[in-house]
Scaffold this active site. Structure first.
Site, PDB file in Angstrom:
ATOM      1  NE  ARG A 113      -2.535   0.801   3.581  1.00 55.07           N
ATOM      2  CZ  ARG A 113      -3.222   0.549   4.690  1.00 55.07           C
ATOM      3  NH1 ARG A 113      -4.495   0.179   4.616  1.00 55.07           N
ATOM      4  NH2 ARG A 113      -2.660   0.647   5.874  1.00 55.07           N
ATOM      5  CE  LYS A 227      -2.876   4.300   7.098  1.00 56.01           C
ATOM      6  NZ  LYS A 227      -4.311   4.301   7.405  1.00 56.01           N
TER       7      LYS A 227
END
Length: 451
Positions: A113, A227
């Site tokens: 991620r 994120k």
């Protein structure tokens, strides 16, 4: 004391005098921390000068700074301050009550991620080896802040409590500029804080969530699946407003599906698609036997590590969940009672609509900081007339059969499964590399070896 090559197999004991079990979700004990800070340029990227896995050497191994006495050297024109080019990850380190080892949970997923976020923010991603060794070194340097191993329930054998040493790797544009272009300098950081659970002390039972109809967390084509700091900034004002009305958090809609329903739709609110909370994914346990969470294909949902963990555990131990699911639906009084042998559980990622909430026996949310937390109700609030712009708004409210005073059977079981994995008390082929031993060799840490 921690050694550079991870020679010691167990961490030092927790620091004396620290109330680990009552720490809030916040930055705690900053005078006790050290952090790691590396810099590079877009042209150079991250090289073996920063970290060479063949020799376990590089500037990384000597890049520790004291948290309180060595702040970051940031200028008013710092790129990330002006243009928001910051990404970060959140991981947890715990002591295993089985072996007393210090273990990190699924950092491989966080790295994947992190790379996705770096590309989205025009930042050069670190190598997997650099990322993992940075985690390992910052944890060894701050090992005294890892909370004591959780106590184990004598009846169920399930570890209790959510105290952890939280780790936040960050990548940000730290160079100076005014123009809208990638930063001329990049900083990679790893810092820590001992914490409790994200929702600790916020509710006696399950969460009360506000269904947000006017403000958006993410839209298709945006950065909802990254994120990055901007995804959290947009939730702050709505979160404070919801808390002022007695809710613990907001549940966001994909607003385009709310404002532009298909022709002939009788309720545009009920057919609107759900996204997630400010910092947590949502799951529904439906009376049909389906455990479902909003899918990732629309690009508006953050691919949470705990989200993926719950999906994997529910699939891997589906047969174990069958009687628990049957009990949940029976206690909820939803539909005809079924025999366990006739009961089928499905685990799904798909578009979830507001109307699906009406068929839920249980609802819960997941996150690294939150773990697995029940939800007792979801509802709208009245919008001030001056903000309506002449529009009529639908209201919505649902109180779930489980969650008001305690978690439902399925929510409870999934949390138990998660904590059993964290405590080395449950494993399968799917979970074999989920725990990384902080004091293993760098190579074994990267592989997820914990034995």
């Amino acid at each position: 004391m921690a050694t550079k090559d991870g020679g010691s197999k167990l961490p030092p004991p927790p620091k004396d005098g620290v109330p680990f079990n009552t720490l809030p979700w916040n930055l705690n004990l900053p005078d006790e921390h050290s952090y790691i800070h590396l810099t590079t340029t877009p042209d150079k990227g991250w090289t073996i000068e920063h970290y060479d896995p063949a020799t376990d050497a590089g500037t990384l191994t000597d890049a520790h700074e004291h948290y309180s006495s060595t702040p970051l050297p940031l200028y008013p024109s710092t790129t990330s301050l002006n243009y928001g080019t910051t990404i970060w990850e959140g991981l947890a380190c715990r002591r295993s009550p089985t072996s007393n080892k210090a273990v990190v949970f699924r950092p491989q997923k966080n790295y994947a991620r992190f790379v996705n976020g770096a590309k989205a923010m025009c930042l050069p991603p670190p190598s997997y080896e650099l990322f993992m060794r940075g985690l390992q070194l910052v944890l060894q340097e701050n090992a005294g802040l890892i909370p004591p191993a959780p106590t184990v329930d004598p009846e169920t054998g399930v570890p209790q409590g959510g105290a952890k040493l939280y780790i936040r790797p960050m990548l940000l544009g730290s160079g100076q500029q005014l123009g809208l272009h990638p930063s001329p300098q990049i900083s990679l950081l790893f810092f820590v804080s001992p914490t409790g659970s994200y929702f600790q002390g916020k509710t006696m039972g399950g969460l009360k969530l506000h269904l947000e109809r006017r403000r958006s967390r993410a839209a298709r084509g945006g950065t909802g699946n990254v994120k990055c700091c901007g995804n959290y900034a947009v939730t702050m004002r709505p979160l404070l407003d919801a808390q002022a009305k007695g809710f613990q958090d907001n549940l966001y809609l994909e607003l385009d599906t709310y404002h532009n329903p298909p022709p002939g739709t009788s309720s545009r609110l009920k057919q609107a698609i759900l996204q997630e909370l400010s910092a947590a994914n949502i799951f529904l346990v439906l009376k049909t036997g389906e455990i479902v969470t909003p899918g990732l294909k629309r690009g508006t949902i953050l691919p949470g590590v705990t989200r993926d963990t719950v999906l994997t555990l529910a699939k891997e131990f589906k047969d174990e969940l069958k009687p628990i699911m049957a009990e949940s639906i029976k206690l909820a009084g939803m539909g005809e009672e079924k025999k366990v042998d006739d009961f089928e559980i499905t685990v799904s990622e798909r578009d979830v609509r507001v109307e699906d909430l009406l068929d839920a026996a249980e609802v819960f949310v997941t996150g690294t900081a939150a773990e697995v937390v029940p939800v007792q109700s979801i509802g709208t609030s009245e919008t001030p007339p001056e903000e309506l712009d002449g529009e009529e708004e639908e209201s919505f409210s649902v109180k779930f059969p489980h969650g008001e005073s305690s978690a439902g059977p399925v929510t409870t079981k999934l949390l138990e499964m998660l904590r059993e994995v964290l405590a080395e008390k449950r494993s399968s082929e799917a979970t074999k590399d989920w725990l990384c031993d902080v004091y293993a060799s760098p190579e074994d840490f990267r592989k997820g070896v914990c034995n």
